[in-house]
Design a protein around this motif. Structure first.
Motif, PDB file in Angstrom:
ATOM      1  N   ILE A   1      13.843  -3.772 -22.397  1.00 32.67           N
ATOM      2  CA  ILE A   1      13.750  -4.875 -23.362  1.00 32.67           C
ATOM      3  C   ILE A   1      12.677  -5.872 -22.902  1.00 32.67           C
ATOM      4  N   VAL A   2      12.690  -6.231 -21.619  1.00 35.85           N
ATOM      5  CA  VAL A   2      11.687  -7.160 -21.080  1.00 35.85           C
ATOM      6  C   VAL A   2      10.292  -6.543 -21.177  1.00 35.85           C
ATOM      7  N   GLY A   3      10.160  -5.264 -20.918  1.00 35.12           N
ATOM      8  CA  GLY A   3       8.878  -4.578 -21.039  1.00 35.12           C
ATOM      9  C   GLY A   3       8.363  -4.600 -22.459  1.00 35.12           C
ATOM     10  N   THR A   4       9.283  -4.389 -23.436  1.00 33.80           N
ATOM     11  CA  THR A   4       8.899  -4.406 -24.847  1.00 33.80           C
ATOM     12  C   THR A   4       8.422  -5.809 -25.252  1.00 33.80           C
ATOM     13  N   VAL A   5       9.141  -6.844 -24.816  1.00 38.41           N
ATOM     14  CA  VAL A   5       8.739  -8.221 -25.125  1.00 38.41           C
ATOM     15  C   VAL A   5       7.374  -8.524 -24.499  1.00 38.41           C
TER      16      VAL A   5
ATOM     17  N   LEU B   1       4.978  -6.372 -23.854  1.00 33.26           N
ATOM     18  CA  LEU B   1       3.975  -5.662 -24.641  1.00 33.26           C
ATOM     19  C   LEU B   1       3.686  -6.375 -25.957  1.00 33.26           C
ATOM     20  N   ILE B   2       4.730  -6.948 -26.586  1.00 36.82           N
ATOM     21  CA  ILE B   2       4.513  -7.676 -27.837  1.00 36.82           C
ATOM     22  C   ILE B   2       3.624  -8.895 -27.576  1.00 36.82           C
ATOM     23  N   PHE B   3       3.940  -9.656 -26.507  1.00 35.77           N
ATOM     24  CA  PHE B   3       3.103 -10.813 -26.169  1.00 35.77           C
ATOM     25  C   PHE B   3       1.668 -10.392 -25.830  1.00 35.77           C
ATOM     26  N   LEU B   4       1.523  -9.273 -25.156  1.00 39.71           N
ATOM     27  CA  LEU B   4       0.192  -8.767 -24.828  1.00 39.71           C
ATOM     28  C   LEU B   4      -0.578  -8.397 -26.096  1.00 39.71           C
ATOM     29  N   CYS B   5       0.105  -7.792 -27.063  1.00 42.66           N
ATOM     30  CA  CYS B   5      -0.548  -7.444 -28.334  1.00 42.66           C
ATOM     31  C   CYS B   5      -0.969  -8.696 -29.094  1.00 42.66           C
ATOM     32  N   ILE B   6      -0.118  -9.730 -29.087  1.00 45.58           N
ATOM     33  CA  ILE B   6      -0.464 -10.989 -29.753  1.00 45.58           C
ATOM     34  C   ILE B   6      -1.688 -11.618 -29.075  1.00 45.58           C
ATOM     35  N   LEU B   7      -1.697 -11.608 -27.751  1.00 41.03           N
ATOM     36  CA  LEU B   7      -2.835 -12.167 -27.006  1.00 41.03           C
ATOM     37  C   LEU B   7      -4.121 -11.404 -27.318  1.00 41.03           C
ATOM     38  N   LEU B   8      -4.053 -10.085 -27.352  1.00 41.29           N
ATOM     39  CA  LEU B   8      -5.236  -9.280 -27.660  1.00 41.29           C
ATOM     40  C   LEU B   8      -5.730  -9.546 -29.080  1.00 41.29           C
ATOM     41  N   LYS B   9      -4.780  -9.732 -30.034  1.00 39.06           N
ATOM     42  CA  LYS B   9      -5.168 -10.011 -31.423  1.00 39.06           C
ATOM     43  C   LYS B   9      -5.899 -11.353 -31.506  1.00 39.06           C
ATOM     44  N   LYS B  10      -5.383 -12.381 -30.804  1.00 38.43           N
ATOM     45  CA  LYS B  10      -6.043 -13.692 -30.821  1.00 38.43           C
ATOM     46  C   LYS B  10      -7.411 -13.614 -30.145  1.00 38.43           C
ATOM     47  N   CYS B  11      -7.528 -12.846 -29.072  1.00 32.22           N
ATOM     48  CA  CYS B  11      -8.833 -12.673 -28.413  1.00 32.22           C
ATOM     49  C   CYS B  11      -9.807 -11.969 -29.342  1.00 32.22           C
ATOM     50  N   TRP B  12      -9.344 -10.996 -30.082  1.00 29.16           N
ATOM     51  CA  TRP B  12     -10.205 -10.274 -31.021  1.00 29.16           C
ATOM     52  C   TRP B  12     -10.721 -11.222 -32.110  1.00 29.16           C
ATOM     53  N   LYS B  13      -9.828 -12.103 -32.637  1.00 34.46           N
ATOM     54  CA  LYS B  13     -10.247 -13.074 -33.647  1.00 34.46           C
ATOM     55  C   LYS B  13     -11.267 -14.047 -33.071  1.00 34.46           C
ATOM     56  N   LEU B  14     -11.042 -14.462 -31.844  1.00 37.25           N
ATOM     57  CA  LEU B  14     -11.982 -15.375 -31.194  1.00 37.25           C
ATOM     58  C   LEU B  14     -13.357 -14.730 -31.043  1.00 37.25           C
ATOM     59  N   ILE B  15     -13.380 -13.480 -30.651  1.00 38.05           N
ATOM     60  CA  ILE B  15     -14.654 -12.762 -30.502  1.00 38.05           C
ATOM     61  C   ILE B  15     -15.353 -12.633 -31.850  1.00 38.05           C
ATOM     62  N   GLU B  16     -14.588 -12.371 -32.921  1.00 42.04           N
ATOM     63  CA  GLU B  16     -15.195 -12.281 -34.255  1.00 42.04           C
ATOM     64  C   GLU B  16     -15.774 -13.626 -34.688  1.00 42.04           C
ATOM     65  N   GLN B  17     -15.049 -14.727 -34.398  1.00 40.66           N
ATOM     66  CA  GLN B  17     -15.551 -16.060 -34.749  1.00 40.66           C
ATOM     67  C   GLN B  17     -16.823 -16.376 -33.963  1.00 40.66           C
ATOM     68  N   LEU B  18     -16.836 -16.016 -32.698  1.00 40.99           N
ATOM     69  CA  LEU B  18     -18.035 -16.250 -31.893  1.00 40.99           C
ATOM     70  C   LEU B  18     -19.222 -15.450 -32.426  1.00 40.99           C
ATOM     71  N   THR B  19     -18.964 -14.230 -32.838  1.00 38.75           N
ATOM     72  CA  THR B  19     -20.031 -13.394 -33.402  1.00 38.75           C
ATOM     73  C   THR B  19     -20.573 -14.029 -34.682  1.00 38.75           C
ATOM     74  N   ASP B  20     -19.670 -14.510 -35.547  1.00 40.04           N
ATOM     75  CA  ASP B  20     -20.106 -15.173 -36.781  1.00 40.04           C
ATOM     76  C   ASP B  20     -20.905 -16.436 -36.465  1.00 40.04           C
ATOM     77  N   THR B  21     -20.449 -17.195 -35.477  1.00 37.20           N
ATOM     78  CA  THR B  21     -21.157 -18.420 -35.100  1.00 37.20           C
ATOM     79  C   THR B  21     -22.553 -18.110 -34.586  1.00 37.20           C
ATOM     80  N   VAL B  22     -22.673 -17.101 -33.750  1.00 36.74           N
ATOM     81  CA  VAL B  22     -23.984 -16.725 -33.212  1.00 36.74           C
ATOM     82  C   VAL B  22     -24.891 -16.219 -34.331  1.00 36.74           C
ATOM     83  N   ASN B  23     -24.339 -15.447 -35.239  1.00 36.12           N
ATOM     84  CA  ASN B  23     -25.138 -14.971 -36.375  1.00 36.12           C
ATOM     85  C   ASN B  23     -25.560 -16.138 -37.263  1.00 36.12           C
ATOM     86  N   GLY B  24     -24.724 -17.171 -37.375  1.00 36.28           N
ATOM     87  CA  GLY B  24     -25.076 -18.346 -38.158  1.00 36.28           C
ATOM     88  C   GLY B  24     -26.178 -19.163 -37.497  1.00 36.28           C
TER      89      GLY B  24
END
Length: 120
Positions: free
Chosen positions: A18-22, A24-47
């Motif tokens: 159960i602790v391992g699953t929780v 992994l869920i937090f790790l997936c949320i962190l990776l998703k937020k990092c991915w969004k941040l990278i996309e925003q940075l890419t858009d900013t640099v392109n702008g």
């Protein structure tokens, strides 16, 4: 004590997945937020690309006047060097002329005194 360790083993064996699953869920949320941040940075640099192109164009336009200012500065430096040289020559000439004039006046005074001494 053995009973406590066995009970802890049973509890941990059930809680560990159960602790391992929780985690992994937090790790997936962190990776998703990092991915969004990278996309925003890419858009900013392109702008920023058009802005950087405008700055580059402006720098090209400014370069010609800057080159003119540098040439003018070098010309002023040359004029200053020549002026210092000319003033040095004038100073030397003036000093030499004053010395010659002083020698002439001293010689003239000596001749005048000699002439007065002979008259008496």
């Amino acid at each position: 004590m053995d009973a406590l360790l066995q009970d802890l083993q049973i509890v941990c064996s059930e809680l560990l997945p159960i602790v391992g699953t929780v985690a992994l869920i937090f790790l997936c949320i962190l990776l998703k937020k990092c991915w969004k941040l990278i996309e925003q940075l890419t858009d900013t640099v392109n702008g920023l690309d058009p802005t950087l192109k405008k700055v580059d164009t402006s720098m090209d336009k400014i370069q010609a006047p800057l080159d003119t200012v540098v040439r003018l500065s070098h010309s002023v430096d040359k004029v200053q060097d020549k002026t210092e040289e000319a003033l040095g020559k004038v100073s030397d000439f003036t000093t030499e002329s004053l010395n010659n004039l002083k020698d002439f006046a001293a010689k003239h005074d000596a001749e005048k005194k000699d002439a007065e001494g002979k008259e008496e």
